[in-house]
Write an enzyme that holds these catalytic residues in place. Structure first.
Site, short mmCIF file in Angstrom:
data_model
loop_
_atom_site.label_atom_id
_atom_site.label_comp_id
_atom_site.label_asym_id
_atom_site.label_seq_id
_atom_site.Cartn_x
_atom_site.Cartn_y
_atom_site.Cartn_z
N ASN A 10 16.11 16.88 10.83
CA ASN A 10 15.74 18.30 10.89
C ASN A 10 14.50 18.43 10.01
O ASN A 10 14.60 18.42 8.79
CB ASN A 10 16.90 19.15 10.36
CG ASN A 10 16.50 20.61 10.21
OD1 ASN A 10 15.47 21.05 10.71
ND2 ASN A 10 17.35 21.37 9.51
N TRP A 11 13.35 18.52 10.68
CA TRP A 11 12.10 18.59 9.92
C TRP A 11 11.89 19.94 9.24
O TRP A 11 10.99 20.09 8.42
CB TRP A 11 10.91 18.28 10.85
CG TRP A 11 10.72 16.82 11.13
CD1 TRP A 11 11.48 15.78 10.65
CD2 TRP A 11 9.69 16.23 11.94
NE1 TRP A 11 10.99 14.58 11.12
CE2 TRP A 11 9.89 14.83 11.91
CE3 TRP A 11 8.63 16.74 12.69
CZ2 TRP A 11 9.06 13.93 12.60
CZ3 TRP A 11 7.81 15.86 13.38
CH2 TRP A 11 8.02 14.46 13.33
N LYS A 12 12.64 20.95 9.65
CA LYS A 12 12.46 22.31 9.11
C LYS A 12 11.00 22.74 9.30
O LYS A 12 10.41 22.42 10.32
CB LYS A 12 12.91 22.36 7.65
CG LYS A 12 14.31 21.78 7.46
CD LYS A 12 14.92 22.05 6.13
CE LYS A 12 16.32 21.43 6.09
NZ LYS A 12 17.04 21.75 4.89
N HIS A 95 21.81 27.11 11.58
CA HIS A 95 21.55 26.43 10.31
C HIS A 95 21.70 27.43 9.17
O HIS A 95 21.35 28.60 9.32
CB HIS A 95 20.14 25.82 10.31
CG HIS A 95 19.92 24.91 9.15
ND1 HIS A 95 19.62 25.38 7.89
CD2 HIS A 95 20.00 23.56 9.04
CE1 HIS A 95 19.52 24.35 7.06
NE2 HIS A 95 19.74 23.24 7.73
N GLU A 97 20.01 27.97 6.64
CA GLU A 97 18.77 28.66 6.26
C GLU A 97 18.50 29.83 7.20
O GLU A 97 17.96 30.86 6.78
CB GLU A 97 17.60 27.66 6.25
CG GLU A 97 17.69 26.75 5.02
CD GLU A 97 17.13 25.35 5.24
OE1 GLU A 97 16.38 25.13 6.20
OE2 GLU A 97 17.48 24.46 4.44
N GLU A 165 27.64 21.31 7.18
CA GLU A 165 26.65 21.26 6.11
C GLU A 165 27.03 22.22 4.99
O GLU A 165 26.74 23.42 5.08
CB GLU A 165 25.27 21.66 6.66
CG GLU A 165 24.76 20.76 7.76
CD GLU A 165 23.24 20.78 7.85
OE1 GLU A 165 22.64 19.71 7.70
OE2 GLU A 165 22.65 21.86 8.03
N GLY A 171 19.41 20.14 0.52
CA GLY A 171 18.15 20.11 -0.22
C GLY A 171 18.33 20.10 -1.73
O GLY A 171 17.37 20.28 -2.47
N SER A 211 21.75 16.60 1.86
CA SER A 211 21.30 15.53 0.97
C SER A 211 21.81 14.15 1.37
O SER A 211 22.05 13.29 0.52
CB SER A 211 21.67 15.84 -0.49
OG SER A 211 21.03 17.03 -0.91
N GLY A 232 17.78 16.34 6.55
CA GLY A 232 16.59 17.15 6.29
C GLY A 232 15.51 16.32 5.61
O GLY A 232 14.74 15.61 6.27
N GLY A 233 15.45 16.38 4.29
CA GLY A 233 14.39 15.73 3.52
C GLY A 233 14.14 14.29 3.89
O GLY A 233 12.98 13.87 4.04
P1 PGA Z 1 18.79 17.93 3.43
O1 PGA Z 1 18.91 19.02 4.61
O2 PGA Z 1 19.12 16.62 4.04
O3 PGA Z 1 17.37 18.04 2.97
O4 PGA Z 1 19.78 18.35 2.38
C1 PGA Z 1 19.90 18.93 5.57
C2 PGA Z 1 19.80 20.09 6.53
O5 PGA Z 1 19.47 21.20 6.08
O6 PGA Z 1 20.03 19.94 7.74
#
Ligand code: PGA
Length: 248
Positions: A10-12, A95, A97, A165, A171, A211, A232-233
């Protein structure tokens, strides 16, 4: 019952057409022998370029959101058919966010997931509790609500992917322990069994996200109920390939 693992990035709101295509070029040879399904969910504007970059590889391209209506007066939104037209296979919905910053509710998550399914896309439906909810013992209650409403009216749950999640792990560098993730995902699978059928629950892919990285992916993936990850990251670098190759 064996479920094929599924690792998705997930590049966000990260990457550009140039850096994204460069990363995909680097990832292609690194992930080509993966035993799992592989996808990268990317910002909508990058989709056509990233689909091109991933052509001929085992990397599928996904989107990060989808609107529920097929078309209409929804300024700034993108429909499932539009995504489909450009070769998108998966789309993240709900998600945390989106829930936190953009007013996403269980009801709108449900509408978006249904629209994705109708267009033949696989929705990656995110659920997860906030830190305070975990600390006050409300995790299962929150997940029950998110699943009951978020998955309401879905005909075939096995066409969906669920991503667990925990919001406090996203993050933050603070991953759920293998045991915490396994216990909660086992609860989600049981709940899906009650809401749909036990056989469907056995088939549905449930990812862990929060994470997850090259260092902790092996332990998480070794858990019997964890079928993959939403990354994500670590999906912004070649570490993503290490996660995809967690079993090698
Ligand atoms: P993260 O994000 O791996 O950076 O914690 C995961 C996500 O939000 O899908």
């Amino acid at each position: 019952m064996s479920r094929k693992p599924f690792i998705a990035g997930n590049w966000k709101m990260n990457m550009t057409a140039k850096t994204g295509a460069e990363l995909i070029e680097k990832l292609k040879p690194l992930v080509k022998d993966a035993d799992c399904d592989v996808a990268l969910c990317v910002p909508a504007i990058l989709i056509p370029e990233m689909v091109k970059a991933a052509e001929g590889s085992n990397i599928a391209i996904g989107a990060e959101n989808v609107h529920w209506a097929p078309s209409g007066a929804y300024t700034g939104e993108i429909s499932a058919e539009m995504l489909k037209e450009y070769g998108v296979k998966y789309v993240i919905v709900g998600h945390s966010e989106r829930r936190q910053y953009f007013g996403e509710t269980d009801e709108s998550v449900n509408m978006r997931a249904q629209a994705a399914l109708k267009a033949g896309l696989t929705p990656i439906i995110c659920v997860g509790e906030m830190l305070e909810e975990r600390e006050t013992g409300k995790t299962n209650k929150v997940l029950t609500r998110q699943l009951t409403v978020g998955l309401g009216g879905i005909d075939d749950i096995t066409k969906c992917v669920i991503a667990y999640e925990p919001v406090w792990a996203i993050g933050t560098g603070k991953t759920a322990t293998d045991e915490q993730a396994e216990e909660t995902i086992a609860f989600i699978r049981k709940k899906i069994g009650e809401l749909f059928c036990p056989m469907c629950a056995e088939k549905v892919i449930i990812q862990y996200g929060g994470s997850m990285n090259a260092g902790n992916c092996k332990g998480l993936m070794a858990q019997p109920n964890i079928d993959g990850g939403l990354i994500g990251g670590a999906s912004l670098k070649t570490d993503f390939a290490t996660i995809v190759n967690y079993n090698k």
